[in-house]
Write an enzyme that holds these catalytic residues in place. Structure first.
Site, PDB file in Angstrom:
ATOM      1  N   ASP A 194     -11.831  44.346  -0.902  1.00 51.11           N
ATOM      2  CA  ASP A 194     -12.876  43.998  -1.855  1.00 51.11           C
ATOM      3  C   ASP A 194     -13.695  42.888  -1.203  1.00 51.11           C
ATOM      4  O   ASP A 194     -13.230  42.190  -0.296  1.00 51.11           O
ATOM      5  CB  ASP A 194     -12.298  43.563  -3.205  1.00 51.11           C
ATOM      6  CG  ASP A 194     -13.367  43.645  -4.305  1.00 51.11           C
ATOM      7  OD1 ASP A 194     -14.555  43.790  -3.959  1.00 51.11           O
ATOM      8  OD2 ASP A 194     -13.007  43.570  -5.498  1.00 51.11           O
TER       9      ASP A 194
HETATM   10  C1  BGC Z   1     -16.329  43.983  -6.712  1.00 46.30           C
HETATM   11  C2  BGC Z   1     -16.236  45.399  -6.216  1.00 46.30           C
HETATM   12  C3  BGC Z   1     -17.550  45.805  -5.616  1.00 46.30           C
HETATM   13  C4  BGC Z   1     -17.910  44.835  -4.514  1.00 46.30           C
HETATM   14  C5  BGC Z   1     -19.217  45.132  -3.824  1.00 46.30           C
HETATM   15  C6  BGC Z   1     -16.855  43.033  -5.663  1.00 46.30           C
HETATM   16  O1  BGC Z   1     -17.120  41.797  -6.197  1.00 46.30           O
HETATM   17  O2  BGC Z   1     -15.075  43.546  -7.174  1.00 46.30           O
HETATM   18  O3  BGC Z   1     -15.881  46.254  -7.260  1.00 46.30           O
HETATM   19  O4  BGC Z   1     -17.491  47.118  -5.165  1.00 46.30           O
HETATM   20  O5  BGC Z   1     -18.013  43.537  -5.056  1.00 46.30           O
HETATM   21  O6  BGC Z   1     -20.277  44.889  -4.666  1.00 46.30           O
END
Ligand code: BGC
Length: 743
Positions: A271
């Site tokens: 993530d």
């Molecule tokens: C989120 C993800 C997301 C990623 C990219 C993160 O903060 O938890 O779900 O895909 O950002 O935007």
């Protein structure tokens, strides 16, 4: 048209191939890694043999907010990711979250995943996956950052709307066709957030304390199904800790379970900012690092990516001899495999964006997901023959909901609000009058995308309620659109809700309006359960979710009766917060260790065990017709561990319009040596019935449906003895049951 060549791939030798019309004889001239006739693992071997060490390090971490490098020298394209999970995110700058200012980066917003789960229809999931995959493909994306399948443990989790509800079986069945549909476009689904990301508060620092049985029975099945049945090509690690390691580099979750037990051959993507330790990132199963908040990076430094854990710090450890290239080669192999499945796939379709089909799909899924919670006196559907004036009240009747909520925020080509949808549908057959009712969140932009609305209204609560009551008095039917929104501490990433209650004095508004009319319909727009202290004074209640581009049209269809509601709740609506396991234990939202002390008793399992009546049960949902269930029968009274029994039940449409019913099968283990939930969902079928029509609905029950995870043996076990198959219309509405034994 046998062979497609996408724009990204008009490079090197493949351009030559395309120019030659893709004749098979030409492929022999290509090096193996570019030759589509060569088997993928051999292509990977060849690519790796040509790559320098630096080129290998370059493809295992980000090069921008949403992309990672290819191998330019060899003509291996970059990998582009996008959020996810219910529409394709607008383009941001290379190094910043701000908008890139493109004008071609719009999309269709599909209903949020709670609404998809509420369809209880795997065909809807397949349609969803195919459609969103086509949009991703058209926008030249290789990896869609979704779907999300974290289990709904608490109604306060700000991101529940991105997930598929509280039940592992339902989420598992729904996630598989989504993944397959997306990937049929040559776009990888990246299933998230693996695992135990069940709250947003302290999401980077909390440590989920969960026993093995609960892990395997509740929190892992949907991920497992996505991988082993859906064939997901990517998975996103979660932010939180699990047993002392961050989930993005957890040996247990990634090496042992995902790659070991489930045989996952895809890529683990961190993530964004979920990687914290270089050595763990090297050894514990992470393959591709994104979003690390390296110093300077958030300010837009151009070389920040070199400081990622899997960039220079990793390279130093290889140079110093602490690590060989064994782990590196494994990561590179997986990333290349992902590329061959996506960016290097010369057979993928081109996709399409905001096509009529996608708009229609969004609407159909929305209509099937809307849940009719209550309908006393048949207030619904609204009969335009008898209705001259419809009062519409509430901020959620007008507020754009596709902007906001965090990373899932979108820039839609078009969003139809509930008020607009109703007006479109009613036309000149009735007058629609509107009152604001409450003022909630007046912000209209997220991350540089603005819905263009002006929601500022400085009137007092008393003034707003007085106006709403006056408008309600003038109308034959009154619809309040309330609920939550996509602002912080509502249904929004990075924060959780403060409580179960509706915000912005909506309870007082609804209670006041309920006194002014007999014909009140409350439509709850949310991805979460809310408390309804006024439930007994409101005759009709609808769960309206976040339905995306076609929200207003889908809601109008159901309210007017063009579509017969057939959604069922994918999670329990508790009366009060402490009626859920997590909150009864006082373990939700805190930092440090969050002890999942309720164990297996998540959602309806808790209601069953504690004999707590829900406000609306898991699986509940009404229709404009009625269904009658006959007796469940079983083909055999016993089975052996390798066999199965079939339970059949006749269901009849006893009303006067065509409708769909979700028939649910729950299993109860009557003689278990361990604690087992009173009953667990193990089958469902959505059947369409014409008035008077009867269909026999059958479920095959095999040993898997009877099993629990034996944490001592570390395997699934079905114990001999008596079981009960319970068939019903909801978890609290079992119509018939039969017993059988496992020998
Ligand atoms: C989120 C993800 C997301 C990623 C990219 C993160 O903060 O938890 O779900 O895909 O950002 O935007």
């Amino acid at each position: 048209m046998k062979r497609f060549f996408n724009k990204m791939f008009v490079v090197g030798a493949v351009a030559l191939l395309a120019a030659c019309g893709g004749q098979q004889t030409q492929t022999a001239d290509l090096p193996d890694y570019l030759n589509p006739e060569v088997e993928v693992e051999a292509r990977i071997d060849d690519a790796m043999s040509r790559m320098t060490l630096d080129e290998k390090f370059a493809i295992i971490h980000a090069q921008s907010k949403f992309s990672s490098a290819g191998v330019p020298r060899l003509g291996i394209p970059e990998l582009w990711t996008t959020d996810g999970p219910h529409g394709i995110r607008p383009e941001v700058l290379w190094d910043e979250w701000e908008q890139a200012g493109w004008t071609n980066d719009y999309c269709v917003a599909f209903p949020a995943l709670t609404a998809l789960a509420a369809t209880w229809n795997t065909d809807m999931s397949a349609l969803y996956g195919k459609s969103i995959g086509e949009e991703a493909r058209y926008r030249e994306k290789d990896v869609l950052l979704g779907p999300g399948v974290n289990i709904y443990r608490s109604p306060l989790n700000g991101r529940n709307f991105e997930y598929m509800g509280e039940d592992p079986f339902l989420a598992s069945r729904m996630v598989v066709p989504y993944v397959q549909g997306v990937q049929s476009n040559g776009v990888a689904a990246c299933v998230k957030h693996y695992a135990l990301n069940n709250q947003e508060s302290h999401r980077h620092t909390m440590d989920a304390v969960v026993d093995d049985r609960t892990l395997y029975e509740i929190y892992l099945p949907a991920f497992k199904a996505a991988v082993t049945e859906g064939g997901a090509w990517a998975i996103m690690g979660a932010y939180n800790f699990f047993r002392g390691e961050h989930a993005c580099h957890s040996d247990l979750l990634l090496n042992q379970i995902l790659k070991g037990e489930w045989g996952f051959d895809g890529v683990v993507i961190s993530d964004w900012g979920g990687t914290h330790d270089t050595r763990e990132a090297i050894t514990n199963g992470l393959d591709l690092e994104f979003g690390t908040w390296t110093d300077g990076l958030t300010m837009g430094a151009t070389n920040g990516y070199d400081a990622y854990h899997l960039a220079n710090p990793y390279k130093e450890l290889v140079k110093s001899g602490e690590f060989t290239t064994k782990e590196l080669d494994e990561k590179v192999r997986r990333v290349l495999r992902l590329m061959y499945r996506t960016s290097m796939n010369t057979n993928k379709p081109f996709g399409s964006l905001v096509s009529d089909e996608h708009v229609a799909a969004s609407r159909t899924i929305g209509e099937e997901g809307i849940v009719l919670l209550k309908n006393d006196n048949n207030v619904l559907p609204i009969d335009l023959g008898k209705t001259k004036t419809i009062a519409v009240i509430g901020e959620n009747a007008i507020k754009a909901m596709t902007v906001g909520g965090g990373s899932s925020s979108l820039k839609v080509a078009k969003e139809v609000s509930p008020l607009e949808g109703l007006k479109n549908r009613v036309g000149d057959k009735a007058e629609v009058i509107y009152a604001r009712g409450y003022v909630g969140d007046v912000s209209t932009s997220y991350n540089g995308v603005d819905s263009g609305q002006n929601l500022v209204d400085n009137r007092s609560e008393a003034e707003l309620i007085a106006e709403a009551v006056e408008v309600a008095r003038k109308a034959d039917v009154v619809i309040v659109f309330g609920g939550l929104n996509k602002a912080s501490h509502q249904d929004c990433e990075d924060s959780d809700r403060y409580g179960l209650e509706l915000p912005y004095a909506q309870d007082r508004l609804i209670a006041a309006v309920a006194e002014a009319t007999q014909n009140l319909i409350y439509v709850n727009i949310s991805g979460n359960a809310v408390a309804m202290p006024w439930v007994n004074s409101v005759p009709a209640i609808v769960q309206g979710w976040f339905l995306g581009s076609e929200a207003g049209n889908a809601l109008a269809s159901v309210l007017m009766g063009d579509a017969n509601p057939s959604g069922k709740l994918p999670f329990t609506f508790p009366v009060k917060l402490t009626d859920t396991g997590a909150h009864s234990m006082g373990q939700f939202g805190n930092d440090g260790e969050v002890v999942y002390g309720e164990g297996l008793l998540v959602g309806y399992r808790w209601n069953d065990a504690k004999d707590v009546a829900p406000l609306f049960a898991f699986g509940h949902g009404l229709s404009y017709t009625t269904f009658e269930y006959g007796e469940a029968t079983i083909d055999k009274s016993s089975m052996n561990a390798k066999g199965s029994v079939t339970v059949t039940i006749p269901v009849t449409n006893t009303g006067n319009r065509t409708g769909k019913e979700v028939v649910q099968l729950y299993i109860a283990d009557k003689e278990a040596s361990v604690m087992r939930p009173e009953k667990e969902l193990k089958g469902f079928a959505k059947v369409e019935l014409e008035p008077g029509q009867t269909k026999e609905v059958s479920f095959v029950i095999d040993a898997e449906a009877l099993s629990f995870f034996d944490d001592k043996k570390h395997e699934w076990v079905a114990e001999q003895g008596e079981f009960e198959a319970l068939v019903g219309a909801a978890s609290d509405d079992i119509k018939s049951s039969v017993t059988f034994t496992l020998k």
